[in-house]
Design a protein around this motif. Structure first.
Motif, PDB file in Angstrom:
ATOM      1  N   UNK A  98     -56.368  -8.320 -70.399  1.00  0.00           N
ATOM      2  CA  UNK A  98     -55.701  -9.420 -71.110  1.00  0.00           C
ATOM      3  C   UNK A  98     -54.293  -9.089 -71.613  1.00  0.00           C
ATOM      4  N   UNK A  99     -53.609  -8.248 -70.851  1.00  0.00           N
ATOM      5  CA  UNK A  99     -52.173  -8.059 -71.088  1.00  0.00           C
ATOM      6  C   UNK A  99     -51.460  -9.258 -70.467  1.00  0.00           C
ATOM      7  N   UNK A 100     -50.766 -10.011 -71.303  1.00  0.00           N
ATOM      8  CA  UNK A 100     -50.051 -11.201 -70.826  1.00  0.00           C
ATOM      9  C   UNK A 100     -48.629 -10.867 -70.400  1.00  0.00           C
ATOM     10  N   UNK A 101     -48.101  -9.777 -70.981  1.00  0.00           N
ATOM     11  CA  UNK A 101     -46.706  -9.427 -70.723  1.00  0.00           C
ATOM     12  C   UNK A 101     -46.559  -7.907 -70.869  1.00  0.00           C
ATOM     13  N   UNK A 102     -45.830  -7.300 -69.910  1.00  0.00           N
ATOM     14  CA  UNK A 102     -45.617  -5.846 -69.970  1.00  0.00           C
ATOM     15  C   UNK A 102     -44.139  -5.530 -69.781  1.00  0.00           C
ATOM     16  N   UNK A 103     -43.634  -4.599 -70.564  1.00  0.00           N
ATOM     17  CA  UNK A 103     -42.264  -4.097 -70.377  1.00  0.00           C
ATOM     18  C   UNK A 103     -42.414  -2.650 -69.953  1.00  0.00           C
ATOM     19  N   UNK A 104     -42.013  -2.402 -68.715  1.00  0.00           N
ATOM     20  CA  UNK A 104     -42.467  -1.211 -67.992  1.00  0.00           C
ATOM     21  C   UNK A 104     -41.323  -0.236 -67.770  1.00  0.00           C
ATOM     22  N   UNK A 105     -41.523   1.008 -68.224  1.00  0.00           N
ATOM     23  CA  UNK A 105     -40.544   2.074 -68.012  1.00  0.00           C
ATOM     24  C   UNK A 105     -40.697   2.663 -66.616  1.00  0.00           C
ATOM     25  N   UNK A 106     -39.573   3.083 -66.050  1.00  0.00           N
ATOM     26  CA  UNK A 106     -39.638   3.991 -64.902  1.00  0.00           C
ATOM     27  C   UNK A 106     -38.520   5.006 -65.049  1.00  0.00           C
ATOM     28  N   UNK A 107     -38.696   6.149 -64.350  1.00  0.00           N
ATOM     29  CA  UNK A 107     -37.787   7.294 -64.485  1.00  0.00           C
ATOM     30  C   UNK A 107     -37.003   7.465 -63.187  1.00  0.00           C
ATOM     31  N   UNK A 108     -35.893   6.763 -63.004  1.00  0.00           N
ATOM     32  CA  UNK A 108     -35.188   6.827 -61.707  1.00  0.00           C
ATOM     33  C   UNK A 108     -34.844   8.249 -61.266  1.00  0.00           C
ATOM     34  N   UNK A 109     -34.398   9.085 -62.209  1.00  0.00           N
ATOM     35  CA  UNK A 109     -33.923  10.421 -61.793  1.00  0.00           C
ATOM     36  C   UNK A 109     -35.031  11.296 -61.198  1.00  0.00           C
ATOM     37  N   UNK A 110     -36.273  11.038 -61.607  1.00  0.00           N
ATOM     38  CA  UNK A 110     -37.409  11.788 -61.047  1.00  0.00           C
ATOM     39  C   UNK A 110     -37.486  11.556 -59.538  1.00  0.00           C
ATOM     40  N   UNK A 111     -36.981  10.425 -59.102  1.00  0.00           N
ATOM     41  CA  UNK A 111     -37.057  10.063 -57.687  1.00  0.00           C
ATOM     42  C   UNK A 111     -35.719  10.303 -56.981  1.00  0.00           C
ATOM     43  N   UNK A 112     -34.634   9.891 -57.617  1.00  0.00           N
ATOM     44  CA  UNK A 112     -33.330  10.048 -56.949  1.00  0.00           C
ATOM     45  C   UNK A 112     -33.008  11.530 -56.741  1.00  0.00           C
ATOM     46  N   UNK A 113     -33.451  12.400 -57.638  1.00  0.00           N
ATOM     47  CA  UNK A 113     -33.216  13.846 -57.485  1.00  0.00           C
ATOM     48  C   UNK A 113     -33.956  14.416 -56.274  1.00  0.00           C
ATOM     49  N   UNK A 114     -34.938  13.641 -55.738  1.00  0.00           N
ATOM     50  CA  UNK A 114     -35.677  14.095 -54.534  1.00  0.00           C
ATOM     51  C   UNK A 114     -35.209  13.339 -53.297  1.00  0.00           C
ATOM     52  N   UNK A 115     -34.158  12.534 -53.448  1.00  0.00           N
ATOM     53  CA  UNK A 115     -33.641  11.804 -52.294  1.00  0.00           C
ATOM     54  C   UNK A 115     -34.253  10.435 -52.090  1.00  0.00           C
ATOM     55  N   UNK A 116     -35.038   9.961 -53.057  1.00  0.00           N
ATOM     56  CA  UNK A 116     -35.580   8.593 -52.980  1.00  0.00           C
ATOM     57  C   UNK A 116     -34.610   7.697 -53.749  1.00  0.00           C
ATOM     58  N   UNK A 117     -34.140   6.632 -53.112  1.00  0.00           N
ATOM     59  CA  UNK A 117     -33.050   5.874 -53.743  1.00  0.00           C
ATOM     60  C   UNK A 117     -33.542   4.987 -54.889  1.00  0.00           C
ATOM     61  N   UNK A 118     -32.608   4.693 -55.787  1.00  0.00           N
ATOM     62  CA  UNK A 118     -32.896   3.769 -56.895  1.00  0.00           C
ATOM     63  C   UNK A 118     -33.394   2.447 -56.325  1.00  0.00           C
ATOM     64  N   UNK A 119     -32.764   2.018 -55.234  1.00  0.00           N
ATOM     65  CA  UNK A 119     -33.137   0.745 -54.616  1.00  0.00           C
ATOM     66  C   UNK A 119     -34.597   0.757 -54.129  1.00  0.00           C
TER      67      UNK A 119
END
Ligand code: ADE
Ligand code: ZN
Length: 341
Positions: A98-119
């Motif tokens: 019954x979560x009606x709304x979520x504001x969700x964090x993500x850590x771009x640098x954890x991925x971009x530092x491995x060559x996975x793009x922000x996009x």
């Protein structure tokens, strides 16, 4: 549901309570089963042989001991569809609670530092939350966080990568190793983020001192503090948080798993509420800390003897503290007010 609400069990009251979640790291919702599946698909080596072995390894002594495993686990996320699968699984579970709304964090640098793009990352997440909205009616907003153990220059580069996706992003945040990485380090990048129209939030006062909370307010101009539980060590700061109605997104199971409090019974949630602060309950990293938002409500209620009106207030605070527009907030608060009356 029970016709006579006074007889409704606490567990079913908590289950049905309309909720918003404001402090969830999507990478922290990576369940071991999905970790294995993605590791296999992407040919990524992981140090475990079974999901049970992964869970057994989740015995943390502090924030850093968790972060080491959490960043390691995130290596299995490579393709856009991996981020989709991760986010859709979270949305399905959260909606079922019954979560009606979520504001969700993500850590771009954890991925971009491995060559996975922000996009790649944001497009997968966005598609999942759009589908979740269509299928479950849950709304969401995305908040990329800067990793505070990395440099301010790296955070600035990340902000630049986020700009083409500005319309999909409500705010920027600050997370990772708190001690030794005070908010002051990121004053400039947060100023830039605000200049581009982003709201700001920051983890502060989880392991770090109350002064980091004050810095987040004064230098980063945040609208919310993530965790913030150490504020009680400074009565003037508590008074300021109360007066300015600065929300704290509190994560009880996380705090116990990371040793911020020895047991849930020692958690200061009730003191924070009694001080008149705008406190909400959240899961932080549910796959690592033993539960999603409903598990946090259940465990906190049981350990601290929270009343139904305190539980309802925690939910109301979350709606109020969200970045939804005023009309959307009022719709959700009205739903909460009707709940079990
Ligand atoms: N990243 C994910 N979970 C976190 C937490 N509890 N504190 C700081 N950074 C995090
Ligand atoms: Zn967090």
């Amino acid at each position: 549901m029970n016709e006579n609400m006074s007889e409704q069990s606490m567990a079913s009251f908590i289950h049905g309570l309309p909720k918003a979640e404001l402090h969830i790291h999507i990478e922290g919702s990576l369940e071991p089963e999905l970790m294995f599946e993605l590791a296999k698909n992407n040919g990524v080596d992981i140090a475990y042989r079974s999901a049970a072995e992964v869970r057994a390894a989740y015995a943390f002594t502090d924030l850093q001991s968790f972060l080491d495993l959490y960043y390691d686990g995130a290596r299995v996320l490579v393709e856009q569809d991996d981020f989709y699968a991760l986010a859709f699984a979270y949305a399905r579970t959260a909606s079922a609670q019954n979560v009606r709304h979520a504001e969700v964090f993500f850590d771009p640098q954890t991925h971009t530092d491995r060559g996975v793009s922000f996009e790649t990352v944001i497009t997968g997440l966005r598609r999942a939350f759009e589908d979740a909205h269509r299928q479950f009616g849950m709304t969401s907003k995305l908040i990329p966080c800067f990793l505070r153990h990395l440099s301010a220059e790296s955070a600035l580069e990340t902000l630049e990568q986020a700009l083409p996706f500005k319309d999909w992003i409500v705010a920027v945040g600050l997370d990772s190793s708190e001690l030794g990485h005070p908010p002051t380090k990121f004053a400039h990048v947060f100023e830039e983020a605000r200049r581009h129209g982003f709201e700001t939030v920051a983890h502060a006062g989880e392991e770090g001192p109350p002064d980091y909370i004050a810095q987040a307010l004064d230098l980063l101009h945040v609208s919310r503090i993530d965790h913030g539980v150490r504020c009680l060590e400074d009565p003037d700061l508590v008074e300021r948080l109360r007066r300015e109605r600065i929300p704290l997104t509190v994560c009880p199971l996380s705090n116990v798993k990371l040793g911020v409090f020895p047991t849930l019974g020692d958690h200061n949630l009730v003191e924070l509420l009694d001080a008149g602060l705008c406190v909400s309950l959240n899961s932080d990293d549910p796959a690592y800390f033993g539960g999603y938002i409903e598990d946090n409500f259940l465990a906190a209620q049981e350990a601290l003897g929270l009343s139904r009106s305190q539980l309802r207030l925690l939910s109301r605070n979350a709606f109020e503290a969200s970045f939804l527009d005023e009309d959307a907030k009022q719709v959700l608060i009205a739903e909460l007010d009707r709940y079990s009356e």
